[in-house]
Design a protein around this motif. Structure first.
Motif, PDB file in Angstrom:
ATOM      1  N   TYR A   1       0.820  -1.211   0.000  1.00  0.00           N
ATOM      2  CA  TYR A   1       0.000   0.000   0.000  1.00  0.00           C
ATOM      3  C   TYR A   1       0.856   1.264   0.000  1.00  0.00           C
ATOM      4  O   TYR A   1       0.534   2.227  -0.685  1.00  0.00           O
ATOM      5  N   GLU A   2       1.930   1.265   0.776  1.00  0.00           N
ATOM      6  CA  GLU A   2       2.785   2.455   0.853  1.00  0.00           C
ATOM      7  C   GLU A   2       3.449   2.732  -0.496  1.00  0.00           C
ATOM      8  O   GLU A   2       3.553   3.880  -0.928  1.00  0.00           O
TER       9      GLU A   2
ATOM     10  N   VAL B   1      -6.066   4.156   1.693  1.00  0.00           N
ATOM     11  CA  VAL B   1      -4.970   4.917   2.295  1.00  0.00           C
ATOM     12  C   VAL B   1      -5.336   6.388   2.454  1.00  0.00           C
ATOM     13  O   VAL B   1      -4.702   7.087   3.218  1.00  0.00           O
TER      14      VAL B   1
ATOM     15  N   ARG C   1       0.922   4.302  -2.745  1.00  0.00           N
ATOM     16  CA  ARG C   1       0.715   5.698  -2.352  1.00  0.00           C
ATOM     17  C   ARG C   1       1.860   6.571  -2.888  1.00  0.00           C
ATOM     18  O   ARG C   1       1.632   7.635  -3.441  1.00  0.00           O
TER      19      ARG C   1
ATOM     20  N   VAL D   1      -7.042   0.556  -3.101  1.00  0.00           N
ATOM     21  CA  VAL D   1      -5.940   0.866  -2.176  1.00  0.00           C
ATOM     22  C   VAL D   1      -5.859   2.372  -1.953  1.00  0.00           C
ATOM     23  O   VAL D   1      -5.715   2.829  -0.807  1.00  0.00           O
ATOM     24  N   LEU D   2      -5.955   3.158  -3.005  1.00  0.00           N
ATOM     25  CA  LEU D   2      -5.875   4.610  -2.868  1.00  0.00           C
ATOM     26  C   LEU D   2      -7.022   5.162  -2.019  1.00  0.00           C
ATOM     27  O   LEU D   2      -6.828   6.091  -1.248  1.00  0.00           O
TER      28      LEU D   2
END
Length: 183
Positions: free
Chosen positions: A147-148, A181, A151, A177-178
């Motif tokens: 996920y990071e 997050v 991002r 995911v976006l």
């Protein structure tokens, strides 16, 4: 008249080769394949491409009916769309085709069986998770995407399409995911 093969597996770590070999041996001139869930038609670009280009007399061939979908309604809608274009659907295992009235009946029954099988799988999965939680050994599913990293790629100006291409996943996964997050 073209014989068009369609192969599908649900996850990226599953192998398409058995289906592809079978479709080739059945004389499919064009074969489209994808690694995406059959729970719905969403995100199944290869199948949509086939449907868009079907002509009268063409034959859409799959190794098993559950390759077309796991929901009876989706399968029947796909068959109907093919018939509207004057094309036929053939399932190799068991061998059945929509060229005849009996084939349509068998495909309807097989579609119901595929949906029922999906429900059984989900129920067994839920039961297994509950048992594992009760024993204290359930850790949850393994994260398939970083996920990071997604991002960071997005912050650097990359589009969801480019991120998905680089990571080998669908755009929908990137959008999800976006969204997560951003919370």
């Amino acid at each position: 008249m073209a014989k068009i093969g369609y192969a599908r597996v649900s996850t990226t770590d599953q192998d398409l080769e058995t289906q592809l070999d079978r479709l080739r041996s059945e004389g499919c001139e064009v074969i489209r394949s994808e690694k995406v869930s059959g729970a719905s038609r969403e995100g199944r670009r290869e199948l949509e491409a086939i449907l868009a280009f079907l002509r009268p007399g063409d034959e859409l061939t799959v190794t098993r009916l559950d390759r077309l979908g796991r929901a009876t309604r989706d399968v029947l809608n796909l068959v109907h769309e093919c018939e509207q274009r004057g094309a036929f659907v053939t399932v190799l295992d068991p061998h059945v085709s929509t060229r005849g009235d009996m084939g349509r009946v068998v495909i309807t029954v097989l579609g119901m069986v595929a949906e029922m099988e999906r429900r059984f799988i989900k129920e067994r999965q839920r039961e297994g998770i509950q048992q594992a939680k009760a024993r204290g050994v359930y850790k949850g599913g393994k994260a398939r995407l970083d996920y990071e990293r997604i991002r960071e790629m997005h912050r650097s100006g990359m589009t969801a399409t480019n991120i998905a291409y680089q990571l080998g996943c669908s755009r929908m996964q990137i959008y999800r995911v976006l969204r997560l997050v951003a919370i």
